[in-house]
Design a protein around this motif. Structure first.
Motif, PDB file in Angstrom:
ATOM      1  N   VAL B 305      17.673 -13.542   0.466  1.00 40.89           N
ATOM      2  CA  VAL B 305      16.787 -12.478   0.929  1.00 40.89           C
ATOM      3  C   VAL B 305      15.490 -13.111   1.433  1.00 40.89           C
ATOM      4  CG1 VAL B 305      15.345 -10.554   0.155  1.00 40.89           C
ATOM      5  CG2 VAL B 305      17.679 -10.764  -0.688  1.00 40.89           C
ATOM      6  N   VAL B 306      15.013 -12.672   2.592  1.00 40.84           N
ATOM      7  CA  VAL B 306      13.685 -13.057   3.053  1.00 40.84           C
ATOM      8  C   VAL B 306      12.748 -11.884   2.734  1.00 40.84           C
ATOM      9  CG1 VAL B 306      12.270 -13.726   5.027  1.00 40.84           C
ATOM     10  CG2 VAL B 306      14.664 -14.446   4.898  1.00 40.84           C
ATOM     11  N   LEU B 307      11.666 -12.187   1.989  1.00 37.35           N
ATOM     12  CA  LEU B 307      10.789 -11.132   1.486  1.00 37.35           C
ATOM     13  C   LEU B 307       9.365 -11.285   1.994  1.00 37.35           C
ATOM     14  CD1 LEU B 307      11.181 -10.641  -2.380  1.00 37.35           C
ATOM     15  CD2 LEU B 307      11.846  -9.068  -0.565  1.00 37.35           C
ATOM     16  N   ALA B 308       8.691 -10.147   2.183  1.00 39.27           N
ATOM     17  CA  ALA B 308       7.239 -10.167   2.420  1.00 39.27           C
ATOM     18  C   ALA B 308       6.636  -9.052   1.589  1.00 39.27           C
ATOM     19  CB  ALA B 308       6.943  -9.966   3.904  1.00 39.27           C
ATOM     20  N   ASN B 309       5.501  -9.339   0.923  1.00 41.45           N
ATOM     21  CA  ASN B 309       4.925  -8.370  -0.003  1.00 41.45           C
ATOM     22  C   ASN B 309       3.458  -8.096   0.344  1.00 41.45           C
ATOM     23  OD1 ASN B 309       4.014  -6.858  -2.152  1.00 41.45           O
ATOM     24  ND2 ASN B 309       5.048  -8.105  -3.720  1.00 41.45           N
ATOM     25  N   ALA B 310       3.145  -6.817   0.538  1.00 41.48           N
ATOM     26  CA  ALA B 310       1.760  -6.422   0.813  1.00 41.48           C
ATOM     27  C   ALA B 310       1.247  -5.591  -0.360  1.00 41.48           C
ATOM     28  CB  ALA B 310       1.678  -5.644   2.118  1.00 41.48           C
ATOM     29  N   GLY B 311       0.735  -6.285  -1.362  1.00 39.39           N
ATOM     30  CA  GLY B 311       0.058  -5.602  -2.468  1.00 39.39           C
ATOM     31  C   GLY B 311       0.942  -4.819  -3.410  1.00 39.39           C
ATOM     32  N   HIS B 312       2.252  -4.972  -3.285  1.00 41.58           N
ATOM     33  CA  HIS B 312       3.173  -4.166  -4.093  1.00 41.58           C
ATOM     34  C   HIS B 312       3.534  -4.887  -5.393  1.00 41.58           C
ATOM     35  CE1 HIS B 312       5.786  -0.622  -4.156  1.00 41.58           C
ATOM     36  NE2 HIS B 312       6.647  -1.371  -4.797  1.00 41.58           N
ATOM     37  N   GLU B 313       3.932  -4.104  -6.377  1.00 39.47           N
ATOM     38  CA  GLU B 313       4.492  -4.591  -7.649  1.00 39.47           C
ATOM     39  C   GLU B 313       5.472  -5.735  -7.351  1.00 39.47           C
ATOM     40  OE1 GLU B 313       4.750  -3.699 -11.788  1.00 39.47           O
ATOM     41  OE2 GLU B 313       3.567  -2.680 -10.274  1.00 39.47           O
ATOM     42  N   PRO B 314       5.350  -6.901  -8.031  1.00 33.82           N
ATOM     43  CA  PRO B 314       6.247  -8.017  -7.699  1.00 33.82           C
ATOM     44  C   PRO B 314       7.714  -7.663  -7.978  1.00 33.82           C
ATOM     45  CG  PRO B 314       4.496  -8.703  -9.199  1.00 33.82           C
ATOM     46  CD  PRO B 314       4.403  -7.222  -9.092  1.00 33.82           C
ATOM     47  N   PRO B 315       8.616  -7.964  -7.044  1.00 40.21           N
ATOM     48  CA  PRO B 315      10.036  -7.727  -7.294  1.00 40.21           C
ATOM     49  C   PRO B 315      10.535  -8.640  -8.419  1.00 40.21           C
ATOM     50  CG  PRO B 315       9.607  -8.035  -4.951  1.00 40.21           C
ATOM     51  CD  PRO B 315       8.356  -8.411  -5.673  1.00 40.21           C
ATOM     52  N   LEU B 316      11.602  -8.213  -9.081  1.00 41.74           N
ATOM     53  CA  LEU B 316      12.183  -8.993 -10.173  1.00 41.74           C
ATOM     54  C   LEU B 316      13.545  -9.505  -9.748  1.00 41.74           C
ATOM     55  CD1 LEU B 316      11.599  -6.839 -13.392  1.00 41.74           C
ATOM     56  CD2 LEU B 316      10.456  -8.960 -12.756  1.00 41.74           C
TER      57      LEU B 316
END
Lengths: 108, 563
Positions: B305-316
């Protein structure tokens, strides 16, 4: 599934249509056992049985045993291929009275 | 109410007054627009009470001024405003008492200005306030008894009764209008919720690698998730939470969801998608509102998976017993322009046979007086449900949040992204009841065909599995409520079917086929299973489950394979 009953030549022809599984076998059993209670000769038309499981087979066995006790006729007629496969797996194909057609079942 | 006959002993004048009160009260009761009824009734009241002119003043909610809403007589003063405390009308309203002024020129409160402006000469005034409990609604004012005399105490009683009746009618009409408005608002809210639900992606088969669930805390939601299939077998997904709750959060959510859906197919990678959404939101969104969001792309064939996170709860990332928080990320979207002008960093996650969980803080904050659940809490909640197919696992988790009495203060949204490379070809959960059997036979038949199995072996295997499910329904659960899971693995040559339930663990020795020489009803099912399958065994049930029955069969004979 559907259960269709009609009178013919002094016997009752019971057509089982569709899938005789755990959900529907209780109504098949009830229907057949009421006929056995009245000591009616029964031909079960199994042309349109698409599926039958152990509970469906068990309903037929129970009716067959009651008929034997009564000395009345109980014939499985025109057994569909899927139903015959299950009768064979249960090794009951040699136990039941079988007829190729409903007519043959009535005159047996 | 209608007065049909005049009782003989009433004086004619009193009977007339009663008629007028009865007629007006009936008109108010019938009316849908009380102000309109008052306007129409004013001429009637004036002529019956022999007034030369009349006006109705109503309190204006915003200004607190009395405004003339209707008038009858030679001068039109409709729209006339009486500032607080001025004139006879205000005196009647403030004292909440009917004012009878026999000679206006003697009264210090009389406002001469109106007469000066209109040319009307006021002699006597009768003014009754309209009020219900403490709520002042306005007043009815009559001028100059015809024939030169003054209004009297009888007139005062009649106008007082009319004003009381009008006040009740006015307040009823306002409450009815408020209720109608609330009802309309509720209806609009439910329409908005319908539209939002329609924006969520469709439910996919349980074997699909990505599943989500969204549970709004109220009608509309500030959360969303989306799953978009891209060309080349990759799948884009996103989960987001808009700051705030209610309608404005729901509107911003709808905008963000539309942007994602539109950009996911056009832009290359989740970082670019988040940066584009940010620039759009920062330009146009209202002050103080922002969006936390994770976007990603799953390559099911590669299991990453390629992920990008903008201020969201960290994925587990849940992989066997290990649990990893994916912490990297940027601030939320829509805060300041150009924050994402350098793009949004991406990270690549290898799933390694595991699953990635993404959720909104509705889950981690679903704590009552207890400490918030936190990521560790989520992991603990996940453990007993890991064996379930993804859609059922998400439902079980949500049910557990509800069952634990953890009130839903916020919208709750979860997304699971699974490595399907080693997943069963069929993995489905059913209610353990006879009515489920038909669906199980249908699903299994399809799944076997899809594996490349064909011919008469399919109905045999379907029969065996049906019988095993019947044993679960009748014996393991004993007719009680519960679920069972059917898993199919293998290929055209060999199938492995697992049936898992959550009933009390049973002793395998108690399950044995019947003696075939004994012709009696029942006991056939286990015989069918052993007759059809090559290998049938109970295995150690996975944690949280009751029983695991494994049934294996080698598919012999070319008639049972696809050419």
């Amino acid at each position: 599934m559907k259960i269709e009953s009609r009178e013919r030549d002094g016997a009752v022809v019971v057509a089982l249509v569709g899938e005789v599984d755990l959900q529907h076998s209780p109504s098949v059993r009830k229907h057949l056992m009421e006929l056995m209670f009245d000591r009616r000769p029964v031909v079960v038309d199994m042309t349109a049985v698409e599926y039958i499981d152990s509970s469906g087979i068990a309903s037929l066995v129970e009716a067959y045993q009651a008929a034997r006790k009564n000395g009345t006729r109980f014939v499985l007629a025109a057994v569909s291929q899927p139903a015959m496969r299950v009768l064979q797996l249960a090794r009951l194909d040699k136990v039941f009275a079988l007829a190729d057609t409903v007519e043959a079942g009535l005159s047996a | 109410m209608r007065v049909e006959e005049r009782p003989q002993h009433l004086p004619a004048a009193l009977a007339d007054d009663l008629d007028l009160i009865a007629e007006m009260t009936a008109d108010f009761a019938r009316s849908l627009d009380i102000e309109e009824t008052l306007r129409l009734g004013l001429a009637h009241i004036s002529s019956r009470m022999e007034a030369e002119a009349a006006s109705i003043f109503l309190m204006e909610p915003g200004t607190g001024e009395l405004v003339c809403r209707a008038c009858f007589g030679p001068a039109d003063v409709t729209g006339l405003r009486l500032p607080k405390g001025q004139g006879i009308v205000w005196r009647a309203v403030n004292r909440n008492a009917t004012e009878l002024v026999r000679d206006a020129t003697d009264d210090p409160d009389f406002a001469h200005q109106v007469d000066n402006n209109t040319g009307f000469v006021t002699r006597s005034i009768l003014c009754a306030p309209m009020a219900v409990r403490d709520e002042r609604l306005g007043a009815i004012e009559l001028f100059n008894k015809k024939g030169g005399g003054s209004f009297d105490a009888d007139d005062r009683r009649v106008l007082q009764a009319l004003a009381a009746s009008a006040a009740l009618a006015l307040i009823n009409a306002r409450q009815a209008a408020d209720m109608a408005e609330q009802k309309a608002l509720k209806h609009e809210l439910s329409l908005a919720a319908d539209i939002q639900r329609a924006m969520l992606p469709p439910q996919r088969p349980p074997e699909f690698p990505i599943h989500g669930i969204n549970l709004p805390a109220r009608g509309v939601s500030g959360d969303f998730f989306d799953v978009v299939e891209l060309t080349g077998g990759k799948i884009a997904f996103a989960i987001a939470d808009v700051s705030g709750k209610g309608m404005n959060a729901a509107m911003l959510m709808s905008k963000t969801a539309s942007l994602f859906r539109c950009l996911a197919k056009r832009l290359d990678g989740p970082g670019a998608v988040l940066a584009a959404i940010d620039s759009e939101l920062a330009e146009t969104s209202s002050a103080g509102m922002f969006v936390t969001m994770v976007a990603g792309i799953l390559d099911p064939a590669a299991g990453n998976v390629v992920l990008a996170n903008a201020g969201h709860e960290p994925p587990l990332l849940c992989c066997g017993a290990s649990l990893t928080r994916i912490d990297e990320g940027m601030p939320p979207l829509g805060i300041v322009p150009d924050l994402f002008s350098q793009g949004c960093p991406e990270s690549t996650i290898e799933l390694n046979g595991g699953a990635l969980y993404l959720f909104t803080d509705g889950l981690t904050e679903a704590g009552g007086t207890e400490a918030m659940l936190g990521s560790d809490g989520v992991a603990r909640m996940l453990a007993p449900h890991r064996v379930r197919p993804a859609p059922d696992r998400l439902r079980a988790l949500v049910a557990q949040v509800a069952e634990a009495g953890l009130a839903l203060k916020d919208d709750l949204t979860m997304l699971v992204v699974e490595d399907v490379r080693d997943q069963p070809a069929m993995n489905r959960q059913y209610q353990a009841r006879p009515a489920s059997l038909s669906a199980i036979r249908h699903d299994l038949g399809h799944a076997l065909s899809a594996l490349g199995v064909c011919g008469p072996v399919i109905p045999d295997i379907v029969l065996a599995v049906d019988e095993a499910c019947q044993n679960v329904i009748r014996h393991a659960y004993g007719g009680g409520e519960g679920e069972m899971i059917v898993q199919l693995r293998g290929d055209h040559d060999h199938v492995d079917i697992r049936l898992i339930d959550f009933a009390p663990t049973i002793d395998p020795a108690s399950v044995c086929p019947r003696d075939l020489n004994d012709v009696r009803p029942g006991g056939l099912g286990t015989h069918f299973i052993r007759e059809v399958m090559d290998n049938v065994e109970f295995l150690a049930p996975p944690p949280g489950t009751g029983n695991l029955l494994r049934m294996a069969k080698r598919i012999g004979g070319h008639e049972n394979r696809k050419p």
